[in-house]
Design an enzyme around this catalytic site. Sequence first.
Site, mmCIF file in Angstrom:
data_model
loop_
_atom_site.group_PDB
_atom_site.id
_atom_site.type_symbol
_atom_site.label_atom_id
_atom_site.label_comp_id
_atom_site.label_asym_id
_atom_site.label_seq_id
_atom_site.Cartn_x
_atom_site.Cartn_y
_atom_site.Cartn_z
ATOM 1 C CG HIS A 62 45.812 40.025 52.370
ATOM 2 N ND1 HIS A 62 45.002 40.754 53.196
ATOM 3 C CD2 HIS A 62 44.985 39.518 51.415
ATOM 4 C CE1 HIS A 62 43.764 40.705 52.788
ATOM 5 N NE2 HIS A 62 43.720 39.967 51.701
ATOM 6 C CD GLU A 68 45.314 42.841 50.228
ATOM 7 O OE1 GLU A 68 45.526 41.952 49.362
ATOM 8 O OE2 GLU A 68 44.169 43.130 50.650
HETATM 9 O O1 TA6 Z 1 42.758 41.125 49.217
HETATM 10 C C1 TA6 Z 1 41.386 41.126 49.057
HETATM 11 C C2 TA6 Z 1 40.864 39.710 49.069
HETATM 12 O O2 TA6 Z 1 41.258 39.004 47.914
HETATM 13 C C3 TA6 Z 1 39.354 39.809 49.213
HETATM 14 O O3 TA6 Z 1 38.689 39.409 48.032
HETATM 15 C C4 TA6 Z 1 39.051 38.907 50.407
HETATM 16 O O4 TA6 Z 1 38.789 37.598 50.003
HETATM 17 C C5 TA6 Z 1 40.345 39.035 51.197
HETATM 18 O O5 TA6 Z 1 41.356 38.969 50.210
HETATM 19 C C6 TA6 Z 1 40.519 38.064 52.322
HETATM 20 O O6 TA6 Z 1 40.744 36.780 51.834
HETATM 21 P P1 TA6 Z 1 40.817 35.596 52.930
HETATM 22 O O7 TA6 Z 1 41.054 34.336 52.156
HETATM 23 O O8 TA6 Z 1 41.968 35.908 53.851
HETATM 24 O O9 TA6 Z 1 39.517 35.638 53.664
#
Ligand code: TA6
Length: 297
Positions: A167, A271
């Site tokens: 991510h 990601e």
């Molecule tokens: O990758 C995008 C995502 O799934 C968004 O929906 C947002 O929730 C982000 O990840 C961050 O997630 P987190 O749990 O690290 O706040």
Amino acid sequence: MIDRLQAEFGIPDCAHITSGNNGLPKLVLSHRSGSAVEVYLHGAHVTSWKNSKGEELFFISRSSHFEPSKPIRGGIPICWPQFGGQGPLPQHGFARTRSWRLLRTEKLGDDALVAEFELSENADSLAMWPNRFTLRYQVLLDTHTLTIGLRVMNTDDDSFDFQLALHTYFQVADITRVAITGLTGTTYVDTLRENVRETEERNSIRFDSETDRIYVGAPDAVVLADEARGRVIRVEKKNLTDWVVWNPWIAKAQRMQDFGDEEYQRMVCIESGAIASPVTLAPHESWECATTFASET
Ligand code: TA6
């Protein structure tokens, strides 16, 4: 603990274990070219990648937690064995909030530096996800590239499915002057519109509002242009089917307590992952993937 890790894994001028934020142990790899990477044992979380000029390429929130039970906001959170809320586990699974074991550090013949981390099941993970596994996470730093490798081993007697995403948070000078190319014609799942599936028609993906899209069955290479800085980063995935492109924009940024209200302007997530089609791993089989980040300097 830091002293023991330094004694076992330190390499003069190349690999150094030190006390990071909140005293959490982190490994710093310093390449002779000037490039560098930092990895916390917490989550095997890469928190910094600097190019050969010493410029920071990844984003870390100034409001990020650095606590054993919470994910770090920025760098490369490892989302495994679940992505997002797409299952019964905590958001993005548990790999990013576990303490990983440092297995090795090494200076290779071409002066590239490598570090490897490992995670296996424990009582806590078995309680929420009844599968035995071992993950091996490899960080390889060279002059212009950072390559992340992940190997998943099913050490159990039954198959299990998993999702995965690296991510990655990139630092940008101005989100309104950012372009992501390489995804034209790709199908994406728009998580902000009830997961409707659309085709990306644009040659360049640009940002003027919250964006949260999973590009499925996507090409392996994308390019991030940070136009305000004149910086270009190429990202290439191997054995991963999907990309996620995310920027929280204003309202979501304000709702995230480990993220500054204005920080959406200085970051974008690209990601690499296996999300839309989870991976099924047979007993005693292993699976691996990689993602390479290439900077021009
Ligand atoms: O990758 C995008 C995502 O799934 C968004 O929906 C947002 O929730 C982000 O990840 C961050 O997630 P987190 O749990 O690290 O706040």
